[in-house]
Design a protein around this motif. Structure first.
Motif, short mmCIF file in Angstrom:
data_model
loop_
_atom_site.label_atom_id
_atom_site.label_comp_id
_atom_site.label_asym_id
_atom_site.label_seq_id
_atom_site.Cartn_x
_atom_site.Cartn_y
_atom_site.Cartn_z
N UNK A 135 -10.28 -2.94 0.96
CA UNK A 135 -8.97 -2.85 1.61
C UNK A 135 -7.98 -2.22 0.65
N UNK A 136 -7.19 -1.29 1.16
CA UNK A 136 -6.14 -0.66 0.37
C UNK A 136 -4.87 -0.56 1.23
N UNK A 137 -3.76 -1.01 0.67
CA UNK A 137 -2.46 -0.94 1.35
C UNK A 137 -1.58 0.00 0.54
N UNK A 138 -1.16 1.10 1.14
CA UNK A 138 -0.34 2.10 0.44
C UNK A 138 0.91 2.43 1.24
N UNK A 139 1.76 3.21 0.61
CA UNK A 139 2.91 3.77 1.30
C UNK A 139 3.16 5.19 0.79
N UNK A 140 3.91 5.95 1.56
CA UNK A 140 4.29 7.31 1.17
C UNK A 140 5.70 7.57 1.68
N UNK A 194 0.24 -0.65 -2.87
CA UNK A 194 0.96 -1.90 -2.66
C UNK A 194 0.05 -3.11 -2.80
N UNK A 195 -1.22 -2.95 -2.41
CA UNK A 195 -2.18 -4.05 -2.54
C UNK A 195 -3.58 -3.49 -2.36
N UNK A 196 -4.59 -4.26 -2.81
CA UNK A 196 -5.96 -3.81 -2.63
C UNK A 196 -6.94 -4.96 -2.84
#
Length: 318
Positions: free
Chosen positions: A205-210, A270-272
């Motif tokens: 799981x990977x939580x990102x932003x741009x 943001x999280x992983x």
């Protein structure tokens, strides 16, 4: 031998054969360095060369005075002679300038590549997240796409280095970003240096932003940034850790950008959750900064500490 020494990466060590000396080394420190370190540390290359007796004596005096190892002295000398910087972080502009909305054309990607092959940053008008990996520069945009950018693309802020890790290790499993940070802390031997961190492996799981392109201040832009959640991807985390004293010009703590192996997913981490991860860490002992000469930068009020706004915008984990 310390565990840190055993993890040193592949880098050439030198066996000196003085041209006018009847023994391999007359200096006991050099003997000890040659046999105890050069021959026993794994992943080290030996390079034999012949040097004049006068240079051996000069080296002897220098290491006695500075208490550095012969390896460190020769590596630094070759780095300078060959114009191949080691352990050097190059930064474009300041984080404080970003907070003040200075987002335009500080440097081109072509120039960035001259200073390293690993790093992160952003693009003009905060148009997405930059990840520099193995000499290629990628842009993760607010629409969820990732692309390799051409050299003419410009950036208002970036940090980049030539990645040559000092330490390597394995992380079997992490359940969140906080756990990952704890694991990375084990490889940092000081809170007063900069560190480059590369993490490869499988991410459940990977939580990102741009950030979306904008002319608004950073805090406002970050408040409405698109976020993405990815599942079951192999990929890489490109990370820089900066010390607390750098808060006036850098982003203190850990700053990671994610890039999937197929180069189709990415963004500011943001999280992983991950497993079977390989971590590589390089200490960065020199810091070079290039300041823009644009009118916006020259007239910006950069006297205030941007830490609070950066922490809110970047989701900093110290």
């Amino acid at each position: 031998m310390s565990s840190y020494a055993r993890r040193v990466s592949s880098r050439q060590r030198f066996t000196f054969v003085p041209g006018l000396c009847t023994t391999v080394f007359s200096n006991q420190l050099l003997k000890q360095w040659n046999w105890n370190q050069c021959c026993k540390i794994p992943d080290m290359s030996n390079v034999a060369c012949t040097i004049p007796r006068s240079l051996e004596m000069a080296l002897d005096r220098y290491i006695e005075h500075t208490k550095q190892s012969a390896s460190a002295v020769v590596t630094e000398a070759l780095s300078q002679f060959l114009n191949h910087p080691l352990h050097t972080l190059f930064q474009v502009s300041t984080s404080g300038a970003l907070v003040k909305g200075v987002y335009r054309r500080a440097v081109s990607v072509e120039v960035l590549k001259q200073h390293g092959d690993f790093g992160l940053g952003t693009f003009d008008d905060l148009d997405g997240e930059m990840a520099v990996l193995e000499g290629r520069v990628y842009q993760a945009r607010a629409d969820g796409t990732v692309r390799e950018v051409p050299d003419i693309t410009t950036a208002p802020f970036a940090v980049i280095t030539t990645f040559e890790p000092d330490a390597r290790g394995q992380i079997p499993c992490v359940e969140n970003l906080s756990e990952l940070v704890v694991q990375c802390d084990q490889y940092r031997k000081s809170d007063n240096l900069f560190w480059a961190i590369r993490i490869d492996g499988h991410f459940d799981y990977v939580h990102t932003r741009a950030v979306r392109a904008t002319n608004k201040p950073l805090a406002q832009a970050a408040a409405v940034q698109p976020e993405f959640r990815f599942h079951q991807n192999d990929g890489t985390l490109v990370g820089i850790w900066s010390p607390a004293f750098s808060s006036a010009f850098s982003v203190p703590g850990y700053h990671f950008h994610f890039l999937s192996s197929d180069r189709k997913k990415g963004g500011h981490l943001l999280d992983c959750t991950g497993r079977n991860l390989t971590v590589q860490v390089e200490r960065l002992t020199e810091f070079h900064i290039s300041l823009p000469e644009s009118e916006d930068f020259l007239k910006a009020d950069l006297s205030k500490d941007p830490s609070a706004e950066l922490s809110s915008a970047e989701g900093i984990h110290k």
